[in-house]
Design an enzyme around this catalytic site. Structure first.
Site, PDB file in Angstrom:
ATOM      1  N   CYS A   1       0.816  -1.227   0.000  1.00  0.00           N
ATOM      2  CA  CYS A   1       0.000   0.000   0.000  1.00  0.00           C
ATOM      3  C   CYS A   1       0.846   1.271   0.000  1.00  0.00           C
ATOM      4  O   CYS A   1       0.534   2.229  -0.714  1.00  0.00           O
ATOM      5  CB  CYS A   1      -0.951  -0.010   1.202  1.00  0.00           C
ATOM      6  SG  CYS A   1      -0.177  -0.492   2.758  1.00  0.00           S
TER       7      CYS A   1
ATOM      8  N   HIS B   1      -2.537   6.206   4.917  1.00  0.00           N
ATOM      9  CA  HIS B   1      -1.083   6.308   5.069  1.00  0.00           C
ATOM     10  C   HIS B   1      -0.599   7.661   4.539  1.00  0.00           C
ATOM     11  O   HIS B   1      -1.119   8.175   3.541  1.00  0.00           O
ATOM     12  CB  HIS B   1      -0.377   5.213   4.280  1.00  0.00           C
ATOM     13  CG  HIS B   1      -0.535   3.834   4.841  1.00  0.00           C
ATOM     14  ND1 HIS B   1      -1.187   3.567   6.017  1.00  0.00           N
ATOM     15  CD2 HIS B   1      -0.109   2.626   4.359  1.00  0.00           C
ATOM     16  CE1 HIS B   1      -1.148   2.266   6.247  1.00  0.00           C
ATOM     17  NE2 HIS B   1      -0.510   1.677   5.257  1.00  0.00           N
TER      18      HIS B   1
END
Length: 334
Positions: free
Chosen positions: A131, A244
């Site tokens: 990711c 994130h």
């Protein structure tokens, strides 16, 4: 692959990524003939409610998944290592969300905005990148094409959802306990995660790098197709539920104009520029959670080098960082 609607299977369908893949398939109106949902273990059968009605989540078996056109694996590296190639041998295209095959030479590692053609070189198996890698390469690729990327120094600030459902629960419970003045023993992390930062994601190797850091370094070079690019990463777990963030310092072969770089990013597929710090505009994980794309702000020149550029990159790790990217890979075959 045949034309028309597809028989799609999701393995690990009750986990964070698996359930998000299912949601994204319907949200993006993927042409489904039928959807099959499987758990990765021996969990009892249950049902989930989808736009097509109630669908059972059955225990996985090779026999049950046979006949699928596309199979999404979201059940972890050990499961993928055991079953991914065996599922592909049934004739399905397998899109694997684990790290089991990402660096295998015969397995494409694909981000559709960056290297879409690689997907068509598959031999039944395609790897979905880490990711944190996905969001960084979406932001870097258009600049790499313009200026020639030579070196990246990145610090990641990764949410607990990247560690799974139990990790999300631990942050919630431990934060509540901390506010009451109580101490709790960490289970999912090496240190207490509530109101803390942990520079440790994955196992350490003999040189002091964590597995998360080496994934980011190796995968970036493979996706961009340039083994000469130097990538230095520090991965940090932060007490954020979803999304994130990354502080990226990139060095290029040629001088970079930050205004030109901003213009390139504004036109880049999958990128949303949110960059007016004086006006209070820059992306944060709370604002980007649940939204598609990669959000870039704080774009500025390295004062020590005309070839250097700094930026702040944020994305939903369960969305573009995992489920959305996986579904976009599958959409290329429609």
């Amino acid at each position: 692959m045949k034309r028309g609607r597809r028989v799609v299977s999701v393995v690990g369908a009750t986990g964070l990524v698996g359930s998000e893949i299912t949601r994204v398939l319907f949200l993006r109106k993927f042409p489904l003939e039928r959807i099959n949902l499987f758990s990765s273990g021996r969990s009892p059968e249950r049902e989930v409610t989808l736009p097509v009605g109630s669908v059972p989540v059955r225990p996985f078996s090779l026999r049950a998944v046979r006949g699928s056109d596309i199979v999404f694996l979201a059940a972890g590296g050990r499961f993928s290592g055991r079953y991914a190639r065996r599922i592909a041998a049934t004739g399905a295209v397998v899109i694997d969300n684990s790290s089991a095959f990402r660096m295998e030479e015969d397995v494409p590692l694909v981000v559709p905005e960056v290297n879409p053609d690689d997907a068509f070189r598959h031999k039944g198996l395609i790897a979905n990148p880490n990711c944190s890698t996905v969001q960084m390469v979406v932001a870097l690729a258009p600049l790499h094409r313009e200026y020639g990327l030579r070196r990246v120094i990145v610090s990641t600030y990764q949410s607990v959802s990247g560690a799974g459902l139990k990790a999300v629960g631990e942050l919630a419970v431990h934060s509540d306990a901390a506010l009451r003045g109580e101490e709790m023993e960490p289970r999912e992390f090496s240190r207490e995660i509530s109101f803390n930062l942990i520079p440790h994601i994955g196992l350490f190797d003999g040189a002091g790098w964590t597995r998360e850091e080496t994934k980011l370094m190796d995968e970036t070079r493979k996706i961009l197709g340039d083994s000469s690019i130097s990538v230095i990463a520090t991965a940090v777990r932060v007490p954020v539920f979803r999304g994130h963030s990354e502080s990226v310092h990139a060095e290029f072969s040629r001088p970079v104009d930050p205004f030109r770089a901003r213009s390139i990013l504004e036109r880049a597929p999958g990128v949303a520029v949110v960059d007016d710090p004086a006006g209070g505009l820059y992306p944060t994980p709370l604002e980007c959670a649940g939204r598609d794309g990669v959000f870039v702000g704080r774009i500025r020149r390295d004062p020590g080098s005309p070839r250097g550029l700094c930026m702040w990159v944020v994305s939903d790790n369960l969305g573009k960082g995992a489920a959305l990217n996986a579904v976009q890979i599958a959409e290329q075959f429609i």
